[in-house]
Design an enzyme around this catalytic site. Structure first.
Site, PDB file in Angstrom:
ATOM      1  N   TRP A 172      -4.150  -0.560  -4.208  1.00 19.65           N
ATOM      2  CA  TRP A 172      -4.435  -0.641  -2.766  1.00 19.65           C
ATOM      3  C   TRP A 172      -3.165  -0.342  -1.967  1.00 19.65           C
ATOM      4  O   TRP A 172      -3.216   0.266  -0.898  1.00 19.65           O
ATOM      5  CB  TRP A 172      -4.963  -2.046  -2.445  1.00 19.65           C
ATOM      6  N   HIS A 173      -2.009  -0.785  -2.517  1.00 19.06           N
ATOM      7  CA  HIS A 173      -0.757  -0.612  -1.781  1.00 19.06           C
ATOM      8  C   HIS A 173      -0.329   0.843  -1.684  1.00 19.06           C
ATOM      9  O   HIS A 173       0.377   1.223  -0.751  1.00 19.06           O
ATOM     10  CB  HIS A 173       0.367  -1.434  -2.424  1.00 19.06           C
ATOM     11  N   GLY A 174      -0.712   1.649  -2.635  1.00 13.51           N
ATOM     12  CA  GLY A 174      -0.297   3.041  -2.526  1.00 13.51           C
ATOM     13  C   GLY A 174      -0.685   3.848  -3.737  1.00 13.51           C
ATOM     14  O   GLY A 174      -0.917   3.310  -4.826  1.00 13.51           O
TER      15      GLY A 174
END
Lengths: 326, 480
Positions: free
Chosen positions: B324-326
């Site tokens: 989700w973060h990247g």
């Protein structure tokens, strides 16, 4: 009400304390970072010239560069600094048989008298054909000798006299205004923001410099003119061409009107001296967005792009001089 | 628009004044919030407003349609429409290039090189946040935990509510949406508390995070030049950079929302005082962890299906959280590593042993607590190295150096001032660790305590003025 008053007093005292603490200990090493460009460029050429190892040759076009951190390029990539770029560009252009050698002796915080000392020193050992002198509006500062500075005792005597003239309260307020680090910071921050919007309050160094110093009767300006008269004479005697480049302030390109008084006074002086090649730097940046040429919003130093434009103008002038010489 | 920008300092008071001037008309207030939120977002890039508007529109109508039918297959279909639209946008803007390159790399490894098609697309700020927020709305209606709204203005304002639009907290419709239906009254105490939280968030961002960033950027830009001790220090500074940056943003978001009479959920609960990784994850980015718990972990079976199921679900949730973060393997590994840290606690059933605040009722932690906190922090620092590094090779290179003998040398950088600021942050947060945020008013009738509070408030304010980094740096989580 009582709570608000206590809060206000605490608020001011804590602020003053922290500002003093920061000034004393440079808590986040800001000043250490800021002093990075102050040293003079250590160049091989400069060493050779100073040690007498530099060989003067007839096929050289020697250019001596004088100025402060703006021209030294404190925040510019080493290969894109004014002197490096100028030498490279000159040697790429049509100089005939000649090879351009550019000696950079600029140094951060140099003023007019420092540059004059450098000229006198290097003209004999480097024998430049061209002297490039970048002029910053604050080069007029700190010209007078130490004898004229006021001693601690004199300040005390003046303070005593001022105290007698003013009521105690007024004197205290004036003292606080002068000694408070908090007030100093707030006032300089306010002035800085206003300056970016083309407004100058009638207090402080910047106002004094831009509005009061460049006057015919001002001692510093008289001294500056005397120095330049001597510089022009030396250049004539030694057959050196003098280019004076009046630097713009790169974060204030949109507000150049702040310097109109200075620009007019400096221009009027040099226009009397036909042999001086006077370049008004702002011409090349007129109508441009300072964002592209400045180091930061609050710093007037030129960046890589700024240096490039200055080099182009100077190179064109040097080539013109060379053409006339031929 | 950045919270730490001049534009926001002008924008906020104007919206605040207009908002409370309209206090008699709830609909107009909501309309103003919607307009202000769109201006706030459009300030960055107005073209992407259409994306939020479209996403809101889809979920609004999906919600209405779901409310009209009891037919399970139709409700499911509508839910899938919402999921596909929202995750489709997210996947396209955030993950397209990552998948294209990963496929290309995989085929190259198998001996059939194919060229990846890369798209030159800008990642819309905050897309991961508002996508999850709108998704929670549709899922909750599908689960019949929430009634669909008919108030389109309230719903659009809920999706785009500017304080938390670009970096959370990721609000649940159940908590935030009903607040748009009820009349808000101005409460001075609440507003003052909000201002204090904004001030504390600003301190964490501009003094802690941005000053740490200067050293972190230097150290991580060329890690091979530095000793193990310097790299570990870089990791520690990054731990505080990301904490100051992200929790600072959350504080400012929650504080700003309070000025308008809204209560947003707590997003950070002093995570660096955690005694184990499980506690850390209950205290770090709470709105995301609980989102994954409610909408992914539990639907997957949670911890009901035996040990293997628990392990599998734990790894899924951590890896997805990393992803989700990247779109980078470093984030995925960061999630994986945290799952590994979590595993021993899960298997020994000790993952819920530290539920209460550390050293409750005491001034200092016990020696055991202190060392647990230190160990947990050291583990998170090692994981942050993966989060911050440009790629896995670089991250493993840094870890290798950290575990070499050069860890015993004096670091090449010792930013005393920054470390002192971090210590100040820790002291303030420790003293208020049972409160909502570090600078929350501890309320007292004693003049001495009030003066102490004034000193603290003034010190934080002046620290921001004097020691802000000077660079208007973006928030790290804007990119997620």
């Amino acid at each position: 009400m009582k709570k608000a008053a206590i809060f206000f007093i605490v608020f001011i005292l804590v602020g003053e304390g922290l500002f003093r603490f920061d000034k004393e200990f440079d808590f986040l090493n800001r000043n250490a970072n800021a002093t990075i460009g102050i040293e003079v460029a250590e160049s091989e050429l400069r060493d050779q010239v100073e040690n007498g190892a530099f060989e003067i040759q007839s096929d050289q076009l020697r250019v001596l560069v004088l100025g402060d951190s703006y021209i030294y390029g404190s925040f510019v990539d080493p290969e894109k600094k004014f002197s490096k770029q100028l030498q490279k560009d000159l040697n790429r252009s049509d100089l005939g048989e000649k090879q351009a050698v550019v000696l950079d002796v600029s140094r951060a915080s140099n003023n007019t008298s420092d540059n004059f000392d450098f000229l006198k020193y290097y003209k004999d050992i480097f024998k430049p054909h061209i002297v490039f002198w970048s002029y910053h509006y604050n080069d007029i500062q700190d010209l007078r000798s130490m004898e004229e500075t006021v001693s601690e005792e004199e300040i005390t005597v003046r303070d005593e006299a001022a105290k007698r003239q003013l009521s105690t309260w007024k004197f205290i307020i004036k003292r606080i205004y002068k000694t408070s680090e908090l007030i100093r910071f707030l006032s300089s921050s306010l002035q800085r923001e206003l300056k970016l919007n083309g407004i100058v309050l009638p207090v402080g160094d910047f106002y004094a410099l831009t509005q009061k110093t460049y006057h015919e009767k001002n001692k510093d300006w008289q001294l500056t003119k005397d120095i330049f008269e001597e510089v022009i004479k030396i250049c004539e005697d030694d057959n050196m061409k003098l280019i004076v480049y009046k630097l713009p302030i790169f974060n204030l390109l949109e507000n150049n009107a702040l310097f109109s008084k200075i620009d007019a006074t400096v221009f009027n002086f040099f226009k009397q001296h036909e042999k001086v090649h006077y370049l008004y730097g702002y011409d090349d940046f007129k109508g441009q967005d300072s964002y592209n040429y400045r180091v930061s919003k609050y710093d007037g130093h030129p960046n890589n792009n700024g240096h490039k434009i200055m080099v182009d103008r100077t190179k064109a002038e040097i080539l013109k001089i060379q053409q006339t010489e031929k | 628009m950045l919270f730490n920008s001049i534009e926001f300092a002008i924008f906020l008071p104007i919206v605040f004044a207009l908002y409370w001037a309209l206090k008699r008309d709830l609909k107009l207030q909501n309309l103003l919030l919607l307009a202000a939120s769109y201006v706030f977002y459009g300030w960055w890039d107005w073209r992407f407003l259409s994306l939020i508007a479209f996403s809101s529109m889809v979920d609004y109508f999906v919600g209405l349609q779901m409310g009209k039918t009891e037919e399970q297959s139709r409700r499911k279909l509508l839910l899938w429409v919402s999921i596909c639209v929202n995750l489709g946008f997210l996947g396209f803007f955030k993950y397209f290039n990552f998948f294209a390159e990963s496929f290309s790399d995989a085929f190259t490894l198998l001996g059939t090189p194919i060229e990846a098609t890369r798209l030159n697309i800008i990642l819309p700020v905050g897309i991961s946040f508002y996508t999850f927020q709108t998704l929670s709305y549709s899922i909750d209606i599908y689960r019949k935990k929430l009634e669909p709204t008919r108030d389109i203005i309230a719903f659009f304002a809920f999706v785009s509510f500017f304080p938390q639009l670009v970096a959370g907290p990721i609000e649940r419709a159940k908590n935030l949406l009903p607040q748009f239906y009820i009349k808000r009254t101005f409460e001075q105490d609440k507003a003052i508390d909000g201002l204090r939280q904004i001030l504390w968030g600003l301190f964490k961002k501009v003094v802690i995070a941005d000053n740490c960033a200067e050293y972190v950027n230097i150290i991580f830009s060329n890690p091979s030049d530095y000793s193990g001790s310097t790299l570990f220090l870089g990791g520690v500074l990054f731990a505080f950079q990301i904490y100051g940056d992200f929790s600072g943003y959350s504080d400012m978001a929650i504080g700003t929302a309070r000025l308008f009479g809204f209560n947003l959920m707590k997003n950070f609960a002093f995570p660096y005082f955690s005694r184990d990784i499980a506690e850390f994850w209950r205290r770090w980015h709470i709105s995301l962890s609980t989102w994954f718990r409610d909408y992914l972990y539990i639907p997957l079976g949670g911890s009901r299906g035996g040990t293997w199921m628990k392990i599998k679900n734990t790894f899924i949730i951590f890896v997805v959280s990393g992803f989700w973060h990247g779109a980078n393997w470093t984030f995925i590994f960061w999630g994986f590593l945290n799952a590994l840290y979590f595993l021993p606690l899960l298997l020994s059933n000790k993952n819920r042993r530290n539920l209460e605040t550390v050293a409750q009722g005491r001034l200092l932690p016990s020696l055991r607590e202190f060392f647990s906190i230190l160990l947990t922090f050291a583990l998170t620092v090692l994981a942050w190295i993966f989060f911050r590094a440009d790629n896995l090779t670089e991250a493993f290179g840094i870890i290798y150096r950290v575990f070499s003998l050069s860890i015993f040398t004096i670091p090449q950088y010792l930013p005393g001032g920054v470390l002192a600021m971090i210590l100040f942050l820790l002291l303030v947060e420790w003293s208020n660790r049972d409160k909502e945020f570090g600078l929350q008013y501890f309320g007292s009738s004693s003049l001495k305590r009030n003066v102490l509070d004034y000193v603290l408030l003034s010190a934080v304010f002046w620290c921001i003025v004097i020691w802000r980094s000077g660079k208007e740096l973006e928030f790290i989580y804007f990119q997620f």
